[in-house]
Design an enzyme around this catalytic site. Structure first.
Site, short mmCIF file in Angstrom:
data_model
loop_
_atom_site.label_atom_id
_atom_site.label_comp_id
_atom_site.label_asym_id
_atom_site.label_seq_id
_atom_site.Cartn_x
_atom_site.Cartn_y
_atom_site.Cartn_z
N VAL A 92 0.81 -1.21 0.00
CA VAL A 92 0.00 0.00 0.00
C VAL A 92 0.84 1.26 0.00
CG1 VAL A 92 -0.29 0.20 2.52
CG2 VAL A 92 -2.05 1.08 0.97
N ASP A 168 -5.64 -2.26 6.62
CA ASP A 168 -5.55 -3.27 7.69
C ASP A 168 -4.28 -4.09 7.54
OD1 ASP A 168 -6.38 -6.16 6.29
OD2 ASP A 168 -7.31 -4.44 5.31
N GLY A 310 -5.30 -6.55 0.84
CA GLY A 310 -5.67 -5.74 2.00
C GLY A 310 -4.78 -4.52 2.10
N GLU A 311 -4.57 -4.03 3.31
CA GLU A 311 -3.70 -2.88 3.60
C GLU A 311 -4.30 -1.55 3.17
OE1 GLU A 311 0.19 -3.41 1.94
OE2 GLU A 311 0.49 -5.39 2.83
N GLY A 312 -5.39 -1.54 2.40
CA GLY A 312 -5.88 -0.33 1.75
C GLY A 312 -5.45 -0.25 0.31
#
Length: 339
Positions: A92, A168, A310-312
């Site tokens: 991200v 996240d 994930g992670e954004g």
């Protein structure tokens, strides 16, 4: 249950935006979803055209989960990845740099000794890890509300942003999210469990069994959203729910990412129903539970790239699309002005 004063997006601005969009130098509705997004942004900003999305911020909520044994990666990866985020070398952070977005990491429940980590990362820490939800509660009494309030505080600290993205990091979080979605929407475990970090075969069967056991264990306690977070969630998903609610209170548009932020949004909607007017779905992940969550929220993903990091990271990819939506309403000419 806390009560929140959530503003309503500006209906007059939305109507004015739609009128301008219909008058642009193009066939009516020819720019499809871009027109819908331009009108949405105008309503969120209360002005036509909407403000430029120059200040985009990602907040990664990090925490460990007691069900991490079902993952293809060990629990220690969560702490290691926080260091990667801080070094600017994560997925991200690299992708966010491409669109000029800033990334912040919030250690809500990472199970490590954070003595060597900057205080800004651990300022809102609630606990180290969460309980194994198939056999015990994720959180102790009061921790769900404390984490929710921590998320609200983080959103308030970012209240001058043009756009917020919740990210996240936490090994085992898709198992927790599947249980949360299943309990919230009354769905069987087999329909909501996905591959997460890439499990299959017997490992996928074991993951499904954990989710089923967790939901059965929490039966009768899921009506109240904070009880649901206590039994089946985690401190970081509770913090994300608070972040989403406070962003709405502040009138800041939010791009949801994958299953983690979508599961948090389901709970946040139950805590503050009006908050969902301020959220968009950045992308469709490969996790089946996200599709159920987005349908319940009435949100259609902007992108579908088959992402599951994930992670954004997925939501970040939708930022250029939102900027394009703003550009058409701000810069295109009008049919009425044609010579």
């Amino acid at each position: 249950m806390p009560r929140f004063d959530i503003p309503v997006p500006d209906a007059a601005a939305r109507a004015a935006a739609q009128e301008r969009l219909d008058g642009l130098v193009k066939p009516l509705g020819a720019l499809g979803r871009l027109e819908e997004l331009a009108a949405w942004l105008s309503a969120a900003h209360g002005v036509v055209p909407p403000r430029p999305l120059d200040d985009v911020r990602v907040v990664v909520f990090a925490g460990d989960h007691g069900v991490s044994a079902q993952s293809a990666y060990p629990r220690e990866v969560t702490a290691a990845m926080v260091r990667v985020f801080l070094a600017g070398r994560s997925g991200v952070t690299v992708l966010a740099a491409q669109v000029g977005a800033r990334v912040r990491v919030a250690d809500i429940a990472v199970d490590w000794d954070a003595s060597d980590v900057p205080a800004s990362v651990t300022a809102h820490k609630i606990r180290r890890g969460s309980g194994a939800i198939d056999v015990e509660d994720a959180l102790a009494p009061g921790e769900a509300l404390a984490a929710f309030e921590a998320g609200r505080a983080i959103a308030a600290e970012e209240a001058d942003a043009d756009l917020l993205i919740p990210g996240d990091m936490g090994i085992g979080n898709t198992t927790m999210c599947a249980a949360l979605v299943a309990a919230t929407l009354g769905l069987p475990a087999a329909e909501v469990v996905g591959t997460g970090t890439g499990v299959s075969g017997a490992a996928l069967d074991a993951k499904t069994a954990v989710v089923e056991a967790a939901v059965q264990r929490a039966a009768g306690r899921v009506t109240d959203p904070f009880e649901r977070l206590t039994a089946l969630g985690s401190a970081c998903v509770a913090a994300t729910a608070g972040f989403l609610v406070e962003a709405a209170v502040c009138g800041i548009p939010v791009l949801l990412d994958g299953i983690f932020s979508s599961a948090a949004a389901l709970v946040a909607r139950d805590i503050a129903p009006g908050a969902k007017q301020w959220w968009l779905a950045g992308h469709r992940s490969t996790e089946p539970s996200q599709a159920f969550a987005l349908k319940a929220l009435g949100l259609t993903p902007i992108l579908d790239l088959g992402l599951r990091l994930g992670e954004g990271s997925g939501a970040v990819q939708a930022v250029p699309t939102l900027r394009a939506a703003r550009a058409i309403i701000a810069d295109m000419g009008l049919l009425a002005d044609l010579a």
